[in-house]
Design an enzyme around this catalytic site. Structure first.
Site, PDB file in Angstrom:
ATOM      1  N   VAL A 528      58.829  59.363  97.620  1.00 53.06           N
ATOM      2  CA  VAL A 528      60.136  59.867  97.972  1.00 53.06           C
ATOM      3  C   VAL A 528      60.228  59.319  99.141  1.00 53.06           C
ATOM      4  O   VAL A 528      60.742  60.043  99.968  1.00 53.06           O
ATOM      5  CB  VAL A 528      58.344  61.727  98.275  1.00 53.06           C
ATOM      6  CG1 VAL A 528      58.235  63.034  97.113  1.00 53.06           C
ATOM      7  CG2 VAL A 528      57.440  61.036  98.890  1.00 53.06           C
ATOM      8  N   ASP A 529      60.021  58.319  99.331  1.00 50.59           N
ATOM      9  CA  ASP A 529      60.031  57.135 100.675  1.00 50.59           C
ATOM     10  C   ASP A 529      61.278  56.276  99.777  1.00 50.59           C
ATOM     11  O   ASP A 529      61.249  56.162  98.545  1.00 50.59           O
ATOM     12  CB  ASP A 529      58.876  57.333 101.127  1.00 50.59           C
ATOM     13  CG  ASP A 529      58.073  56.039 100.603  1.00 50.59           C
ATOM     14  OD1 ASP A 529      58.324  56.346  98.795  1.00 50.59           O
ATOM     15  OD2 ASP A 529      57.356  55.787 100.901  1.00 50.59           O
ATOM     16  N   ASP A 530      61.926  55.635 100.620  1.00 57.07           N
ATOM     17  CA  ASP A 530      62.251  54.692 100.660  1.00 57.07           C
ATOM     18  C   ASP A 530      61.878  53.133  99.837  1.00 57.07           C
ATOM     19  O   ASP A 530      61.582  52.049 100.071  1.00 57.07           O
ATOM     20  CB  ASP A 530      63.455  54.608 101.550  1.00 57.07           C
ATOM     21  CG  ASP A 530      64.128  54.997 102.269  1.00 57.07           C
ATOM     22  OD1 ASP A 530      64.724  55.610 101.214  1.00 57.07           O
ATOM     23  OD2 ASP A 530      64.132  55.364 103.668  1.00 57.07           O
TER      24      ASP A 530
END
Ligand code: PRX
Length: 661
Positions: A528-530
């Site tokens: 869910v992060d980069d």
């Protein structure tokens, strides 16, 4: 597929396997799991009895993971002293297992193989340890290892552990600049490498890459380069040598004594650093320690693969990743396993190589990544069916979500329906399996990592940070410490707290999304992060962006993931050029930018697509709207949603007009 045309959604453990399994029913798993949470002292204390301790622990576990209650600290087996290499090798030799094969090494080319017994491994570990000691490496020193998958790689890791040095293995596919960055961060005096390696048909001059790295600023701590002469990959006389710094392994290691001192270290003594990508900045050095890591890696290996003495195990991961640390070097050796170590790639000389190796060594436990499964599946069943594979008992996967089609192919075609599939979810940071089936106990569902391992208490949080009870989805977090958990980020405890513990107070934040179904099974939904997961390898968007803007033509870059049938995800880069460039620019510009990324990070970070962007979609405050870029990259522009908050909504039209240019 069943007779009524529906796919089977749940698979019970194979009966033969279950009959003899360490944990042989769901009830037994639940009983052990409950105990591991209710009484961790008794649970882990009993398991820890199986290892050698120079000094036993006083306290099993002490932690604070809640930043509102003070600094994060995690300690396991406090007061104990032990040694990882002793537990991985010497303990077994002393128990009379010296002749047991530790490694069946299978080289890149089919005619290259050798075996290493536990006694031979012990001798080699001692010789490398003595060499390192002779170069002034001591307890707490850092050693950087840049080796391909030859037995000398785990042996060097263990040599470091034996003398209390901290190893940092850098995957020998990272570029000179990446290697230099890691050397600059950990300041080793010794780097261990080889002349070269062949990956498939392609020779790679590793020593040359080390030379390039050591010519870069920040690497002057290195005074010795130990070079294993891997002449089957690259002849010795083709390798440049720096007098006084470089030494051939074959000249200085085999002459060392085969006995070396063991440094008994405290339970929380650092054992290794492994650099991994996050959502921001440079790769971070995830730091693991000693006793908890040992117990975690060993226990998961034993239960998740249901390992027994008669097994031959094979994990295709490289020791440059956490999977190779925990499930090539440490977990299997703590269990006195016999394992295949494979230098090559699954598709060389053809897509049947893995299954030929399975038959050659009667591999019973096999562990690989969904990307490999999907690419072998695409090559056609005939590469599989030409082999027997009757020895296979457990088939594992790791690194990325496995799609149900690939899961079923793995189960039916590779395993012939006779083996159990274990989809293991974990991370560099977790050190060991976290959510995974136990093959004799937990019915599998294709695409689900199923239930938590002993001692792991996961939770799913909603947008507001509240725990989702029962079925639902959200952010995957863990509620308490577990033995093999990372202890800090080397040299940056603040970043450690910020990344993992400040997002939701009182929880370890995994960076993954997950769903829990009505049976309590967990389905990992991805990052869910980069962070982009390319073929099971973690690559930070920020790293690729900073590589791109490092090129003099590139003014700005924004990188997003797109789904890919084989690799899971690939890297898609939007690039704005300096000044009044015309779009599309000449083809050389694209080539130059791609070369730049390969140079800064390595071939694994090569963008699949460079999409020219005269300007990027930004909010009025100047923030890039990645959500819009993701939709454009995935060809879902019909779902762009509200673009009225963009400073200049016409940017979207321009971007769409440049697609494929
Ligand atoms: O997104 C998850 C994915 O890989 C990430 C961890 O990457 P790394 O630290 O490089 O370690 C990979 C090998 C342990 C996770 O945050 N991941 C790992 N295993 C799975 C997975 N995603 C889905 N299913 C898995 N079994």
């Amino acid at each position: 597929m069943s007779a009524n045309g529906e796919y089977q959604t749940s698979y019970d453990p194979p009966k033969d396997l279950q009959a003899q399994a360490h944990v042989n029913s769901l009830d037994e798993y639940k009983r052990m799991y409950d105990q591991s949470l209710k009484d961790p002292e008794a649970f882990w204390g009993k398991i820890a009895e199986d290892f050698y301790w120079k000094k036993k622990w006083d306290v099993i576990e002490k932690h604070n993971i809640d930043t509102s209650k003070g600094p994060v600290s995690i300690e396991w087996f406090l007061g104990a002293q032990t040694n990882l290499a002793y537990n991985a090798v010497d303990r077994h030799v002393e128990a009379g297992m010296g002749d047991r094969v530790a490694f069946f090494w299978e080289g890149n080319d089919v005619d290259q193989s050798r075996t290493v017994t536990y006694k031979q491994l012990q001798d080699q570990v001692c010789q490398v340890a003595n060499f390192l000691l002779s170069k002034g490496v001591k307890k707490g020193s850092d050693v950087t290892i840049y080796l391909p998958m030859i037995p000398e790689l785990p042996a060097t890791m263990l040599a470091c552990a034996r003398i209390g040095a901290v190893h940092s293995v850098v995957f020998a596919g990272f570029s000179a600049e990446s290697l230099a960055g890691r050397i600059e961060d950990s300041r080793p005096s010794v780097v261990v490498t080889t002349s070269g390696v062949k990956r498939g048909a392609k020779p790679i001059e590793l020593k040359k890459i080390v030379d390039e790295a050591l010519a870069l600023p920040g690497t002057d701590s290195v005074t010795t380069v130990l070079v294993y002469d891997h002449s089957i990959a690259l002849p010795r006389n083709k390798v440049a040598f720096t007098e006084g710094r470089d030494v051939w392994w074959q000249d200085v290691v085999p002459g060392q004594p085969t006995e070396a001192p063991i440094e008994w270290v405290d339970a929380e003594h650092p054992s290794f650093k492994l650099y991994t990508s996050g959502s921001t900045g440079k790769p971070k050095g995830v730091l693991h320690t000693t006793a908890g890591y040992m117990v975690g890696a060993a226990t998961t290996f034993k239960y998740v693969f249901d390992h027994r003495a008669s097994d031959v195990y094979w994990c295709t991961a490289d020791c440059g990743w956490i999977t190779g640390h925990s499930y090539v070097t440490y977990g299997p050796l703590f269990n006195a396993a016999s394992q295949v170590v494979f230098e090559g790639v699954p598709t060389y000389p053809d897509a049947g190589r893995c299954w030929d190796i399975v038959d050659k060594y009667n591999v019973s436990l096999f562990y690989t990544a969904p990307t490999a499964i999907r690419s072998l599946m695409a090559a056609g069943d005939e590469f599989v069916t030409r082999s027997k594979r009757s020895s296979l008992r457990v088939l594992g996967t790791v690194g990325e979500p496995i799609n149900p089609e690939a899961w079923r192919w793995y189960n039916e075609v590779v395993g012939g329906g006779r083996a159990a599939i274990v989809d293991t979810w974990w991370q560099t940071e977790t050190g060991a399996h976290m959510i995974t089936p136990l093959p004799g106990a937990i019915p599998a569902k294709p695409g689900s990592a199923t239930l938590p391992f002993f001692g792991v208490e996961p939770a799913i949080l909603d947008e507001s940070g509240k725990e989702v009870e029962g079925p639902g989805q959200g952010y995957l977090v863990v509620k308490r410490s577990w033995p093999s958990m990372l202890r800090t980020i080397a040299g940056d405890h603040a970043r450690f707290e910020q990344t993992y513990f400040n997002v939701y107070k009182g929880y370890y934040f995994t960076g993954d999304g997950a769903r829990r179904d009505e049976d309590g099974y967990i389905w990992i939904l991805g990052r869910v992060d980069d962070v982009i997961n390319v073929s099971g390898h973690r690559i930070g968007t920020a790293e690729v962006e900073s590589a791109l803007v490092g090129h003099h033509l590139c003014a700005e870059a924004a990188v997003v993931p797109v789904e890919h049938a084989i690799k899971g995800q690939v890297i898609y880069a939007f690039v704005t050029l300096y000044g009044d460039a015309t779009y599309p620019p000449p083809e050389e510009t694209r080539k130059a930018l791609i070369a730049q990324v390969r140079k800064a990070i390595g071939p694994i970070a090569t963008p699949d697509v460079i999409h020219w962007a005269p300007s990027l979609p930004k909010t009025r405050s100047g923030k890039i709207m990645r959500r819009i870029l993701r939709k454009i990259a995935s060809r879902e522009e019909d779902q762009l949603g509200d673009i009225s908050t963009l400073a200049d909504p016409s940017v979207v039209e321009t971007l769409l007009s440049l697609r494929g240019k």
